[in-house]
Scaffold this active site. Structure first.
Site, PDB file in Angstrom:
ATOM      1  N   GLY A   1      20.393  52.973 -58.662  1.00 41.52           N
ATOM      2  CA  GLY A   1      19.737  54.089 -57.985  1.00 41.52           C
ATOM      3  C   GLY A   1      20.484  55.408 -58.051  1.00 41.52           C
ATOM      4  O   GLY A   1      20.032  56.409 -57.498  1.00 41.52           O
ATOM      5  N   ALA A  13      20.275  49.493 -64.339  1.00 45.19           N
ATOM      6  CA  ALA A  13      20.819  50.288 -63.227  1.00 45.19           C
ATOM      7  C   ALA A  13      21.475  51.585 -63.660  1.00 45.19           C
ATOM      8  O   ALA A  13      22.211  51.635 -64.641  1.00 45.19           O
ATOM      9  CB  ALA A  13      21.822  49.491 -62.405  1.00 45.19           C
ATOM     10  N   GLY A  14      21.171  52.626 -62.903  1.00 44.62           N
ATOM     11  CA  GLY A  14      21.849  53.902 -63.048  1.00 44.62           C
ATOM     12  C   GLY A  14      21.174  54.914 -63.953  1.00 44.62           C
ATOM     13  O   GLY A  14      21.561  56.073 -63.985  1.00 44.62           O
ATOM     14  N   ASN A  31      14.046  51.464 -62.512  1.00 46.57           N
ATOM     15  CA  ASN A  31      13.202  51.414 -61.324  1.00 46.57           C
ATOM     16  C   ASN A  31      13.171  52.762 -60.626  1.00 46.57           C
ATOM     17  O   ASN A  31      12.203  53.524 -60.743  1.00 46.57           O
ATOM     18  CB  ASN A  31      13.655  50.315 -60.365  1.00 46.57           C
ATOM     19  CG  ASN A  31      12.649  50.057 -59.245  1.00 46.57           C
ATOM     20  OD1 ASN A  31      11.772  50.872 -58.966  1.00 46.57           O
ATOM     21  ND2 ASN A  31      12.740  48.937 -58.614  1.00 46.57           N
ATOM     22  N   THR A  32      14.273  53.100 -59.932  1.00 42.95           N
ATOM     23  CA  THR A  32      14.283  54.303 -59.098  1.00 42.95           C
ATOM     24  C   THR A  32      13.893  55.565 -59.867  1.00 42.95           C
ATOM     25  O   THR A  32      13.155  56.410 -59.343  1.00 42.95           O
ATOM     26  CB  THR A  32      15.680  54.479 -58.474  1.00 42.95           C
ATOM     27  OG1 THR A  32      16.045  53.255 -57.838  1.00 42.95           O
ATOM     28  CG2 THR A  32      15.691  55.600 -57.457  1.00 42.95           C
ATOM     29  N   LYS A  82      16.705  37.270 -62.642  1.00 42.71           N
ATOM     30  CA  LYS A  82      17.693  38.347 -62.736  1.00 42.71           C
ATOM     31  C   LYS A  82      18.711  38.086 -61.650  1.00 42.71           C
ATOM     32  O   LYS A  82      18.417  38.244 -60.459  1.00 42.71           O
ATOM     33  CB  LYS A  82      17.034  39.715 -62.566  1.00 42.71           C
ATOM     34  CG  LYS A  82      18.051  40.849 -62.575  1.00 42.71           C
ATOM     35  CD  LYS A  82      17.423  42.191 -62.252  1.00 42.71           C
ATOM     36  CE  LYS A  82      18.512  43.146 -61.787  1.00 42.71           C
ATOM     37  NZ  LYS A  82      17.955  44.433 -61.338  1.00 42.71           N
TER      38      LYS A  82
END
Lengths: 65, 257
Positions: free
Chosen positions: B157, B184-185, B206-207, B96
């Protein structure tokens, strides 16, 4: 000689990267290495001579996103 | 089922492994998510702690494929060197590719990204570039040899979901055959469902999972969201309209005044 190991100065007796890893307590660990910003593949560590002031990066698997 | 560099993947949820309250909770979240691909990184190892060794044995027990990232890299050289190191440690050609261009938004440096992608693809890496929704950049990444793109939804995040719907829809329409993963996001399961409804192939989270009050439960919620979103896409959503359209038949309405 003095080497920068992961950003910290360390006194190391070993003359090559493979021996330095063993001396620093990384024997058998899963990791990748770079000297002065250049990747040193595992099979080449024994032939990678170290010099005073060299910067070693010793990286291991870590959590990531 | 979709494919990432010829690898068939069933779960459309890819999961990051960072910032979980504990290794045990990470394991629970991965299991609850049903994911087949998790992202990992490389960091400095302290000889005494051997934290990386413990993490690596945990990941191997999970039995999922790993996608190493180049997070934290700001230059082409850093990213390429990190990719080399990751290939050796993780034993995969997948990477990645992140080349960060801006500190506040962690927006990719798309110029460096294209250059790094060209170098790594030429060296037989299978590159997953973390990019924006920009069509020209996407074109250049594909020309460099990338066969998957990972456009951001919003900053890493941030939890804002899909910031630029118009741009993302255009990207999906323009590259209909390329696996596209929203990276992301994403903040909540409905964002993930929306991405899949638009035809994106998968999401990487993830987050939103690791920082949830109950990460394993949230991972399960995302697992359901991507299934619902994909089914919705396949079922052919209606076009939105500005005015109401009665859903009950008008013909045969009783006169009861």
């Amino acid at each position: 000689m003095n080497l920068q190991v992961n950003g910290e100065w360390r006194e190391v007796r070993a003359g090559d990267l493979a021996a330095a890893l063993a001396e620093l307590g990384f024997a058998d660990a899963v990791l990748a290495t770079a000297v002065n910003g250049q990747f040193v593949p595992a099979p080449e560590r024994g032939a990678a001579a170290l010099a005073e002031g060299d910067r070693l990066e010793i990286l291991a698997p870590m959590q990531g996103g | 089922m979709f494919t990432l560099y010829d690898v068939p993947v069933r779960s459309r949820l890819l999961l990051g492994t960072a910032r979980y309250p504990s290794p045990a909770i990470l394991t629970e979240a991965v299991q609850a998510s049903g994911t087949e691909v998790v992202t990992v990184s490389l960091r400095r190892e302290a000889a005494g702690e051997r934290a990386g060794q413990a993490f690596w044995s945990l990941v191997r027990e999970l039995g999922v494929r790993v996608l190493p990232n180049t997070a934290g890299c700001h230059t082409v050289k850093e990213a390429v060197t990190t990719a080399h190191m990751a290939r050796e440690v993780f034993g995969t050609r997948w990477v990645k590719l992140e080349v960060i261009g801006e500190e506040d938004t962690l927006q990719p440096d798309v110029f460096g990204l294209v250059e790094a992608a060209r170098i790594l693809c030429a060296e037989d890496f299978e590159v997953f570039p973390y990019t924006t929704e920009d069509l020209t950049v996407a074109e250049r990444l594909l020309a460099a040899g990338c066969r998957v793109l990972m456009p951001w939804g919003s900053p890493i995040g941030s939890g804002h979901g899909l910031n630029n719907l118009f741009g993302l829809k255009a990207l999906r329409a323009r590259f209909a055959q390329v696996p596209l993963i929203i990276d992301a996001g994403i903040g909540v399961p409905s964002h993930a469902a929306q991405a899949l409804e638009l035809g994106f192939d998968a999401v990487l989270i993830n987050t939103a999972v690791s920082q949830a009050a109950d990460p394993a439960r949230m991972a399960g919620a995302f697992a359901q969201a991507v299934i619902a979103g994909r089914e919705g896409f396949l079922a052919g959503p209606i076009e939105p309209r500005d005015m109401a359209v009665p859903s009950s038949p008008v013909v045969g309405t009783a006169l009861l005044r």
